[in-house]
Design an enzyme around this catalytic site. Structure first.
Site, PDB file in Angstrom:
ATOM      1  N   HIS A 170      11.238  23.975  12.188  1.00  0.00           N
ATOM      2  CA  HIS A 170      12.855  24.375  11.985  1.00  0.00           C
ATOM      3  C   HIS A 170      13.719  23.784  12.880  1.00  0.00           C
ATOM      4  O   HIS A 170      13.470  23.258  13.758  1.00  0.00           O
ATOM      5  CB  HIS A 170      12.997  25.919  12.337  1.00  0.00           C
ATOM      6  CG  HIS A 170      12.868  26.271  13.730  1.00  0.00           C
ATOM      7  ND1 HIS A 170      13.307  26.262  14.656  1.00  0.00           N
ATOM      8  CD2 HIS A 170      11.264  26.808  14.103  1.00  0.00           C
ATOM      9  CE1 HIS A 170      13.004  26.570  15.646  1.00  0.00           C
ATOM     10  NE2 HIS A 170      11.539  26.894  15.641  1.00  0.00           N
ATOM     11  N   HIS A 196      10.250   6.790  10.123  1.00  0.00           N
ATOM     12  CA  HIS A 196       8.910   6.874   9.530  1.00  0.00           C
ATOM     13  C   HIS A 196       8.114   8.001  10.667  1.00  0.00           C
ATOM     14  O   HIS A 196       7.798   7.784  11.744  1.00  0.00           O
ATOM     15  CB  HIS A 196       8.118   5.622   9.448  1.00  0.00           C
ATOM     16  CG  HIS A 196       6.705   5.644   8.917  1.00  0.00           C
ATOM     17  ND1 HIS A 196       6.285   4.353   8.571  1.00  0.00           N
ATOM     18  CD2 HIS A 196       6.065   6.968   8.468  1.00  0.00           C
ATOM     19  CE1 HIS A 196       4.759   4.884   8.145  1.00  0.00           C
ATOM     20  NE2 HIS A 196       4.883   6.224   7.930  1.00  0.00           N
ATOM     21  N   ILE A 255       0.649   7.909  14.036  1.00  0.00           N
ATOM     22  CA  ILE A 255      -0.178   8.848  13.473  1.00  0.00           C
ATOM     23  C   ILE A 255      -0.810   9.794  14.364  1.00  0.00           C
ATOM     24  O   ILE A 255      -1.232   9.359  15.582  1.00  0.00           O
ATOM     25  CB  ILE A 255      -1.348   8.086  12.620  1.00  0.00           C
ATOM     26  CG1 ILE A 255      -2.295   9.074  11.799  1.00  0.00           C
ATOM     27  CG2 ILE A 255      -2.279   7.174  13.759  1.00  0.00           C
ATOM     28  CD1 ILE A 255      -3.280   8.371  10.901  1.00  0.00           C
ATOM     29  N   GLY A 287       0.812  -1.056  -0.079  1.00  0.00           N
ATOM     30  CA  GLY A 287       0.102   0.044   0.144  1.00  0.00           C
ATOM     31  C   GLY A 287       0.853   1.341   0.044  1.00  0.00           C
ATOM     32  O   GLY A 287       0.413   2.327  -0.625  1.00  0.00           O
ATOM     33  N   GLY A 329       7.197  -0.380   4.041  1.00  0.00           N
ATOM     34  CA  GLY A 329       6.889   0.528   5.101  1.00  0.00           C
ATOM     35  C   GLY A 329       7.995   0.147   6.500  1.00  0.00           C
ATOM     36  O   GLY A 329       8.082   1.149   7.366  1.00  0.00           O
TER      37      GLY A 329
END
Length: 206
Positions: A129, A138, A159, A12, A65
């Site tokens: 920054h 990841h 997430i 995916g 992934g």
């Protein structure tokens, strides 16, 4: 060398990279995967790695992934690793980006940030920054890193997680989805919650 990109991994994640490359106007040479049950990824046929020429003369993105798998494969390949940056991503001209790294739609990366090799900066992530992102990291969708954050090699930030300024996420650590990180995370630690708390440690077998 062919300017088209070869993807290694029919996942995916690979579908998203294909979409990015198409949005960039970059062609896909082939998709490689050793799973015999996979025949195509989107509109692109899948070949076994043994059925094609060696990758040494190709532009390659490892479209897998799993951070450890990307590291292991990258160390075995002698090729040019390409980048993929979605046209809607906003990258400061003062950002440095390593080989094999992919930056997805809606990402914002602000000045004097360094992103390592073979990283995934996923959809809508914000990197402020002076951040330093190590190799094989990841950052999942909608992650927010404040300024001067360090994320060391192989770490996975889940997430929607948020990290305050000046914090260091250790190598191969995992930050759970939605976590709020207000202090340093040790190497290999798994941290969840608001504020983030260590619940266990990942294996040190990299």
């Amino acid at each position: 060398m062919d300017n088209k990109v070869t993807l290694y991994g029919a996942s995916g994640h690979g579908k998203v990279i294909i979409d990015i490359l198409e949005s960039m106007g970059v062609g896909i040479a082939t998709v490689l995967d050793d799973n015999p049950n996979l025949k195509a990824l989107l509109t692109y046929p899948i070949s076994k790695p043994t059925e094609v020429d060696r990758v040494e003369d190709r532009n390659v993105i490892i479209s897998i992934g799993n951070n450890k798998v990307r590291k292991a494969l990258s160390q075995k390949m002698n090729c040019h690793f390409a980048q993929a940056i979605h046209p809607t991503a906003t990258l400061s001209k003062h950002t440095r980006l390593g080989e094999g790294t992919v930056v997805m739609a809606g990402v914002i990366i602000n000045p004097d940030t360094t992103i390592g090799a073979h990283c995934i900066i996923n959809t809508g992530a914000i990197v402020e920054h002076d951040c330093m992102i190590g190799d094989f990291v990841h950052l999942s969708p909608n992650v927010s890193l404040a300024g001067n954050v360090q994320v060391m090699e192989g770490a996975h930030v889940g997430i929607g997680a948020s990290v305050i300024q000046g914090v260091k996420i250790g190598k191969w650590a995992t930050v759970g989805a939605g976590s709020v990180i207000i202090k340093d995370v040790p190497d290999y630690a798994v941290v969840v919650g608001n504020p983030g708390k260590i619940i266990k440690y990942n294996t040190t077998n990299e």
